[in-house]
Design a protein around this motif. Structure first.
Motif, PDB file in Angstrom:
ATOM      1  N   ASN A  91       0.852  -1.086  -0.035  1.00 41.45           N
ATOM      2  CA  ASN A  91      -0.028   0.109  -0.108  1.00 41.45           C
ATOM      3  C   ASN A  91       0.862   1.257   0.045  1.00 41.45           C
ATOM      4  O   ASN A  91       1.758   1.371   0.958  1.00 41.45           O
ATOM      5  CB  ASN A  91      -0.998  -0.039   1.241  1.00 41.45           C
ATOM      6  N   CYS A  92       0.962   1.941  -1.075  1.00 39.06           N
ATOM      7  CA  CYS A  92       1.822   3.164  -1.319  1.00 39.06           C
ATOM      8  C   CYS A  92       0.794   4.448  -1.463  1.00 39.06           C
ATOM      9  O   CYS A  92       1.015   5.490  -1.768  1.00 39.06           O
ATOM     10  CB  CYS A  92       2.325   3.170  -2.311  1.00 39.06           C
ATOM     11  N   VAL A  93      -0.631   4.206  -1.018  1.00 38.99           N
ATOM     12  CA  VAL A  93      -1.733   5.387  -1.450  1.00 38.99           C
ATOM     13  C   VAL A  93      -1.659   6.364  -0.145  1.00 38.99           C
ATOM     14  O   VAL A  93      -1.274   5.879   0.795  1.00 38.99           O
ATOM     15  CB  VAL A  93      -3.101   4.768  -1.395  1.00 38.99           C
ATOM     16  N   ARG A 133       1.572 -11.634   2.916  1.00 37.98           N
ATOM     17  CA  ARG A 133       2.222 -10.521   3.109  1.00 37.98           C
ATOM     18  C   ARG A 133       1.633  -9.181   2.807  1.00 37.98           C
ATOM     19  O   ARG A 133       1.255  -8.951   1.899  1.00 37.98           O
ATOM     20  CB  ARG A 133       3.882 -10.506   2.532  1.00 37.98           C
ATOM     21  N   PHE A 134       1.747  -8.005   3.707  1.00 41.34           N
ATOM     22  CA  PHE A 134       1.181  -6.885   3.563  1.00 41.34           C
ATOM     23  C   PHE A 134       2.251  -6.021   3.779  1.00 41.34           C
ATOM     24  O   PHE A 134       2.743  -6.122   5.245  1.00 41.34           O
ATOM     25  CB  PHE A 134      -0.171  -6.646   4.321  1.00 41.34           C
ATOM     26  N   VAL A 135       2.582  -4.935   3.076  1.00 39.88           N
ATOM     27  CA  VAL A 135       3.487  -3.719   3.475  1.00 39.88           C
ATOM     28  C   VAL A 135       3.013  -2.541   3.099  1.00 39.88           C
ATOM     29  O   VAL A 135       2.294  -2.020   2.318  1.00 39.88           O
ATOM     30  CB  VAL A 135       4.838  -3.943   2.486  1.00 39.88           C
ATOM     31  N   HIS A 136       3.049  -1.581   4.338  1.00 40.11           N
ATOM     32  CA  HIS A 136       2.156  -0.405   4.480  1.00 40.11           C
ATOM     33  C   HIS A 136       3.311   0.753   4.702  1.00 40.11           C
ATOM     34  O   HIS A 136       4.178   0.700   5.395  1.00 40.11           O
ATOM     35  CB  HIS A 136       1.273  -0.372   5.625  1.00 40.11           C
ATOM     36  N   VAL A 137       3.199   1.715   3.769  1.00 39.18           N
ATOM     37  CA  VAL A 137       4.044   2.710   3.651  1.00 39.18           C
ATOM     38  C   VAL A 137       3.573   3.824   4.622  1.00 39.18           C
ATOM     39  O   VAL A 137       2.719   4.503   4.278  1.00 39.18           O
ATOM     40  CB  VAL A 137       4.277   3.245   2.100  1.00 39.18           C
ATOM     41  N   SER A 138       4.433   4.240   5.490  1.00 43.50           N
ATOM     42  CA  SER A 138       4.034   5.374   6.415  1.00 43.50           C
ATOM     43  C   SER A 138       5.016   6.376   6.024  1.00 43.50           C
ATOM     44  O   SER A 138       5.187   6.862   5.119  1.00 43.50           O
ATOM     45  CB  SER A 138       4.133   4.827   7.919  1.00 43.50           C
ATOM     46  N   MET A 139       5.295   7.264   7.238  1.00 41.54           N
ATOM     47  CA  MET A 139       6.204   8.400   7.055  1.00 41.54           C
ATOM     48  C   MET A 139       7.213   8.579   8.403  1.00 41.54           C
ATOM     49  O   MET A 139       6.610   8.368   9.386  1.00 41.54           O
ATOM     50  CB  MET A 139       5.356   9.631   6.980  1.00 41.54           C
TER      51      MET A 139
END
Length: 355
Positions: A91-93, A133-139
């Protein structure tokens, strides 16, 4: 197809949501170079398929595979039909500003809907559909008590995805630079056309720029590394400097004058408020455009953006993904990709004034 042979795929399938964004299309590119089979979800914007074209040149039969499909984040049956076909989801949204107008906007959803509720729903649906596998982009800098709305929402999204998908891998990059990054290129443009670049916080904010391709490489490796499950990674660039240092160096490279003007915060607030809701950005002439310099961006200029994984032994660093820090791209090595259009010199040739 640019190659005569069938695509060399390695049996890893992944869906990258947000693959048409600044970081997302680098993530998709790295997935292709790793020979993954990619489902490429994109959104129809104003009924035109332009957002899907920027990733079609990759995975065209030479390496990896592409399967493009349109979606919208509130269509559960469409999203589930995508993730039921893959074992890995990225997820890069994200959104850095509220929509300018409801009709024909950059988004039909609020910042909270995109940055918090969408990751929560996606994580829940991934769990329901048996995604591995689930990868989430935070900050970097995500904090529930931050004065920045974006950083608060990124912290909320981390809590949400950990509740719904406990084995998620969360990536916190610092300020990302790329060919078109909506951050550093704004300074280049100001130096080129405005001659005097306005700065907030007297240019004393400490930043640690990281190349989007390096973050994308870590994301692609994360889905294959079991020890990253349920962990948070803070990834920053190889060097730290202030905004003033960056502007001084950019001016030398581009052959422009290093002239900055400090604006007090109250003046910045007025300018950013107009920038957010001005009639040009609301689509009076050529359509809506979300400005990069808005009031939330202003709040972040008073918060240092650095990665400090050493403060917590549970945070992952570059070495945990098998990437030595010595291999990271420094901003000056990738700078000339973007600087040519803002330069007064011929920066790609040997006889530039400052080379």
């Amino acid at each position: 197809r640019s190659g005569g042979a069938e695509a060399a795929t390695m049996g890893v399938n992944v869906a990258t949501f947000g693959c048409t964004g600044v970081l997302g299309h680098h993530v998709h590119a790295q997935c292709v170079y790793h020979n993954y089979t990619n489902i490429v979800p994109f959104r129809f914007r104003a009924g035109v398929v332009t957002s899907g074209r920027i990733v079609r040149s990759l995975g065209d039969g030479t390496c990896g595979q592409n399967f493009e499909t349109d979606y919208e984040i509130d269509k559960e049956f469409v999203v589930k039909s995508i993730i039921e076909k893959v074992d890995n989801v990225i997820n890069c949204v994200g959104a850095w500003q509220e929509p300018a107008v409801y009709e024909n906007s950059q988004s039909w959803f609020s910042m909270e809907g995109i940055n918090v509720e969408w990751p929560r729903m996606l994580a829940r649906w991934c769990k329901e559909m048996g995604v591995l596998r689930f990868v989430h982009v935070s900050m970097a800098g995500a904090d529930l008590n931050s004065p920045s709305k974006l950083l608060r929402q990124k912290a909320m999204s981390e809590i949400a995805v950990l509740e719904e998908f406990p084995t998620v891998t969360i990536i916190r990059p610092t300020e990302v630079f790329a060919e078109i990054d909506h951050v550093f290129e704004k300074y280049f443009k100001a130096q080129k056309y405005w001659k005097v670049c306005p700065v907030a916080n007297r240019g004393e904010r400490i930043i640690q720029p990281v190349f989007a391709g390096d973050v994308a490489e870590a994301i692609c490796r994360a889905i294959l590394l079991d020890h990253t499950e349920g962990r948070i990674a803070e990834l920053g660039g190889p060097i730290r400097f202030t905004t003033n240092d960056l502007l001084r160096w950019c001016a030398e490279c581009n052959g422009t004058n290093h002239l900055t003007m400090h604006w007090p915060k109250w003046l910045w607030k007025m300018a950013c408020a107009w920038n957010e809701r001005g009639i040009l950005h609301r689509g009076a002439v050529i359509g809506t455009k979300a400005p990069s310099w808005n009031k939330d961006w202003l709040e972040r200029q008073f918060i240092d953006c650095t990665a400090t994984p050493e403060r917590d032994p549970n945070l992952l660093d570059w070495e945990d993904f098998g990437i030595p820090k010595e291999d990271l791209f420094r901003i000056e090595e990738k700078y000339y990709v973007t600087s040519g259009m803002w330069s007064n010199d011929r920066v790609f040739l040997d006889y530039g004034r400052q080379l």
